[in-house]
Scaffold this active site. Sequence first.
Site, mmCIF file in Angstrom:
data_model
loop_
_atom_site.group_PDB
_atom_site.id
_atom_site.type_symbol
_atom_site.label_atom_id
_atom_site.label_comp_id
_atom_site.label_asym_id
_atom_site.label_seq_id
_atom_site.Cartn_x
_atom_site.Cartn_y
_atom_site.Cartn_z
ATOM 1 N N ASN A 1 -1.958 -0.252 7.284
ATOM 2 C CA ASN A 1 -1.414 -1.696 7.582
ATOM 3 C C ASN A 1 -0.826 -2.096 6.533
ATOM 4 O OD1 ASN A 1 -3.670 -2.068 6.043
ATOM 5 N ND2 ASN A 1 -4.702 -3.458 7.268
ATOM 6 N N HIS B 1 -1.775 -5.581 1.595
ATOM 7 C CA HIS B 1 -3.137 -6.466 1.357
ATOM 8 C C HIS B 1 -2.971 -7.759 0.841
ATOM 9 C CE1 HIS B 1 -7.186 -7.396 -0.012
ATOM 10 N NE2 HIS B 1 -6.659 -7.751 -1.460
ATOM 11 N N TYR C 1 -12.623 -2.683 -2.915
ATOM 12 C CA TYR C 1 -13.212 -2.686 -1.399
ATOM 13 C C TYR C 1 -14.739 -2.602 -1.444
ATOM 14 C CZ TYR C 1 -8.424 -2.359 0.381
ATOM 15 O OH TYR C 1 -7.168 -2.749 0.844
ATOM 16 N N GLU D 1 -9.719 -9.918 -7.437
ATOM 17 C CA GLU D 1 -9.038 -8.815 -7.342
ATOM 18 C C GLU D 1 -7.869 -8.803 -8.461
ATOM 19 O OE1 GLU D 1 -7.781 -9.347 -3.471
ATOM 20 O OE2 GLU D 1 -9.923 -8.937 -2.641
ATOM 21 N N LYS E 1 0.921 -1.220 -0.157
ATOM 22 C CA LYS E 1 0.032 -0.085 -0.101
ATOM 23 C C LYS E 1 0.792 1.129 -0.191
ATOM 24 C CE LYS E 1 -3.848 -2.422 2.241
ATOM 25 N NZ LYS E 1 -4.906 -2.431 3.414
#
Length: 149
Positions: free
Chosen positions: A112, A115, A49, A126, A9
């Site tokens: 975080n 992914h 998402y 995805e 990310k």
Amino acid sequence: MERTFAMIKPDGVQRGLAGEIIARYERKGLRIVGMKIMQVTEEIANAHYAEHVGKPFFKGLVEYITAAPVVALVLEGANAVAEVRKMNGATNPANADMGTIRGDYAQEVGRNIVHGSDSVESAEREIAIYFKPEELLSYDYLPNKWLYE
Ligand code: DAT
Ligand code: MG
């Protein structure tokens, strides 16, 4: 062999940790089938998402993931989906075990750092959002000879 979608990310890229994270996946024996640095658009974020639309953290999640480039990865190996989830650690880094990527490198759920798809079905969905079929390469990966019986 199984394929999963993983992502470093914006915080991981900005903090200069992309190489270290990719190295962890490589050392585990996961073959890199697809990889690119890219800017996630709001449209891509909404598709990725979709399951979280309407949740209180959704707006912040989209702002985070679209804030700067990410590294998108397709990784392949036996049980690649579960292995990457284990390596990434708990969703909230505060609960992630040391030795996991989130446990070692992150502080908060909203930052975080990585992914990983949560199932084979999610991985297929995805991967199709982030990669064209021709961007995924099949090639001889010699370590497999020593990774698997
Ligand atoms: P994961 O990324 O472990 O698959 P998820 O699919 O439940 O977790 O959520 C997707 C992302 O949304 C997650 O990586 C960080 C963010 N997120 C999830 N729950 C959150 C919460 N309670 N507060 C803030 N951000 C959250
Ligand atoms: Mg998820």
